[in-house]
Design a protein around this motif. Structure first.
Motif, short mmCIF file in Angstrom:
data_model
loop_
_atom_site.label_atom_id
_atom_site.label_comp_id
_atom_site.label_asym_id
_atom_site.label_seq_id
_atom_site.Cartn_x
_atom_site.Cartn_y
_atom_site.Cartn_z
N GLY A 50 145.05 12.36 135.44
CA GLY A 50 144.80 10.98 135.07
C GLY A 50 145.96 10.29 134.40
O GLY A 50 147.08 10.80 134.31
N VAL A 51 145.67 9.13 133.92
CA VAL A 51 146.63 8.25 133.29
C VAL A 51 147.25 8.90 132.06
O VAL A 51 146.52 9.38 131.19
CB VAL A 51 145.93 6.94 132.85
CG1 VAL A 51 146.93 5.95 132.31
CG2 VAL A 51 145.14 6.36 133.99
N PRO A 52 148.57 8.93 131.96
CA PRO A 52 149.17 9.47 130.74
C PRO A 52 148.97 8.50 129.57
O PRO A 52 148.72 7.31 129.79
CB PRO A 52 150.66 9.58 131.10
CG PRO A 52 150.87 8.55 132.16
CD PRO A 52 149.57 8.47 132.92
N VAL A 53 149.05 9.02 128.38
CA VAL A 53 148.97 8.15 127.20
C VAL A 53 150.24 7.32 127.16
O VAL A 53 151.35 7.85 127.22
CB VAL A 53 148.82 8.97 125.90
CG1 VAL A 53 148.85 8.06 124.68
CG2 VAL A 53 147.54 9.79 125.94
N MET A 54 150.06 6.02 127.10
CA MET A 54 151.20 5.10 127.06
C MET A 54 151.16 4.35 125.73
O MET A 54 150.12 3.84 125.33
CB MET A 54 151.11 4.09 128.21
CG MET A 54 151.14 4.72 129.58
SD MET A 54 152.68 5.51 129.98
CE MET A 54 153.76 4.12 130.04
N TRP A 55 152.30 4.33 125.07
CA TRP A 55 152.42 3.67 123.78
C TRP A 55 153.10 2.32 123.96
O TRP A 55 154.03 2.20 124.76
CB TRP A 55 153.22 4.54 122.82
CG TRP A 55 152.63 5.89 122.65
CD1 TRP A 55 152.89 7.00 123.41
CD2 TRP A 55 151.64 6.29 121.70
NE1 TRP A 55 152.12 8.06 122.97
CE2 TRP A 55 151.35 7.65 121.93
CE3 TRP A 55 150.97 5.62 120.68
CZ2 TRP A 55 150.43 8.36 121.17
CZ3 TRP A 55 150.05 6.33 119.92
CH2 TRP A 55 149.79 7.68 120.17
N ASP A 134 159.66 7.80 123.27
CA ASP A 134 159.61 6.43 123.76
C ASP A 134 158.16 6.04 124.01
O ASP A 134 157.29 6.44 123.26
CB ASP A 134 160.49 6.27 125.01
CG ASP A 134 160.07 7.18 126.17
OD1 ASP A 134 158.98 7.79 126.11
OD2 ASP A 134 160.83 7.28 127.15
N TYR A 135 157.90 5.34 125.08
CA TYR A 135 156.55 4.85 125.36
C TYR A 135 155.64 5.89 126.00
O TYR A 135 154.44 5.67 126.09
CB TYR A 135 156.60 3.62 126.26
CG TYR A 135 157.24 3.91 127.60
CD1 TYR A 135 156.48 4.39 128.66
CD2 TYR A 135 158.61 3.75 127.79
CE1 TYR A 135 157.06 4.69 129.88
CE2 TYR A 135 159.19 4.04 129.00
CZ TYR A 135 158.42 4.51 130.05
OH TYR A 135 159.00 4.81 131.24
N GLY A 136 156.20 7.04 126.44
CA GLY A 136 155.30 8.00 127.06
C GLY A 136 155.91 9.26 127.65
O GLY A 136 155.17 10.18 127.99
N HIS A 137 157.23 9.33 127.81
CA HIS A 137 157.83 10.55 128.33
C HIS A 137 157.63 11.67 127.31
O HIS A 137 157.97 11.51 126.14
CB HIS A 137 159.32 10.37 128.60
CG HIS A 137 159.61 9.41 129.70
ND1 HIS A 137 159.95 8.11 129.46
CD2 HIS A 137 159.57 9.57 131.04
CE1 HIS A 137 160.13 7.49 130.61
NE2 HIS A 137 159.90 8.35 131.59
N LEU A 138 157.07 12.78 127.76
CA LEU A 138 156.77 13.88 126.84
C LEU A 138 158.04 14.58 126.37
O LEU A 138 158.96 14.81 127.15
CB LEU A 138 155.85 14.90 127.51
CG LEU A 138 154.46 14.40 127.90
CD1 LEU A 138 153.71 15.50 128.64
CD2 LEU A 138 153.68 13.93 126.69
N THR A 139 158.05 14.93 125.09
CA THR A 139 159.12 15.78 124.57
C THR A 139 158.89 17.20 125.08
O THR A 139 157.82 17.52 125.60
CB THR A 139 159.13 15.79 123.03
OG1 THR A 139 157.85 16.29 122.58
CG2 THR A 139 159.38 14.40 122.46
#
Length: 159
Positions: A50-55, A134-139
């Motif tokens: 599903g949709v990733p968490v976006m900040w 950033d807005y959503g790329h996972l560390t």
């Protein structure tokens, strides 16, 4: 499509569909034909993530802003709704419905990473790394956490 041809040639047991579904370049109406093409290529198990968490903006900025509002010696919260895209739950429901109609398994990233207290801002209480810079790329620690959560779900879902 070259991706479907690679799937035909390599014959994977599982295909994971994942994308930044909130970006306008993705036409969600094209998911059903894409899934059908993958099925026609011989794949037995298709899982849509599903949709990733976006900040809205950078997650560390939200963590610091929320921390500044609390007691000076408190640790930053591990979960927060601050800055999370408001349309996340609705889009997650829409994606789940698309997956159901297409007859494929669905794993909600929203349910995996969020609860009533908010979405994870860091993978664990002991982690100093945020889930994203950033807005959503996972560390890397966040990606490791997500992979550890997804692996049993992917490997145990019915074929």
């Amino acid at each position: 499509n070259s991706t479907i041809e690679v799937i035909r040639q390599t014959k994977p047991e599982i295909v994971l569909l994942y994308g930044l579904w909130t970006v306008n370049q993705y036409d969600l109406n094209q998911l059903a034909p894409t899934i059908q093409a993958i099925k026609s290529a011989g794949v037995k198990k298709i899982i849509m993530l599903g949709v990733p968490v976006m900040w809205d903006g950078k997650l560390p900025d939200h963590i610091v802003a929320q921390w500044r509002e609390g007691p000076p010696l408190a640790e930053p919260a591990q979960r927060s709704w601050r800055g999370v895209g408001k349309d996340l739950p609705a889009l997650d429901s829409k994606m789940a419905k698309i997956a159901e109609q297409a007859g494929v398994e669905y794993i909600s990233m929203h349910q995996l990473l969020c609860n009533e207290q908010g979405c994870l801002t860091r993978p664990s209480l002991t982690s100093s790394a945020p889930m994203s810079y950033d807005y959503g790329h996972l560390t890397v620690p966040a990606a490791t956490f997500v992979a550890e959560q997804l692996a049993p779900k992917i490997l145990s879902l019915p074929k």
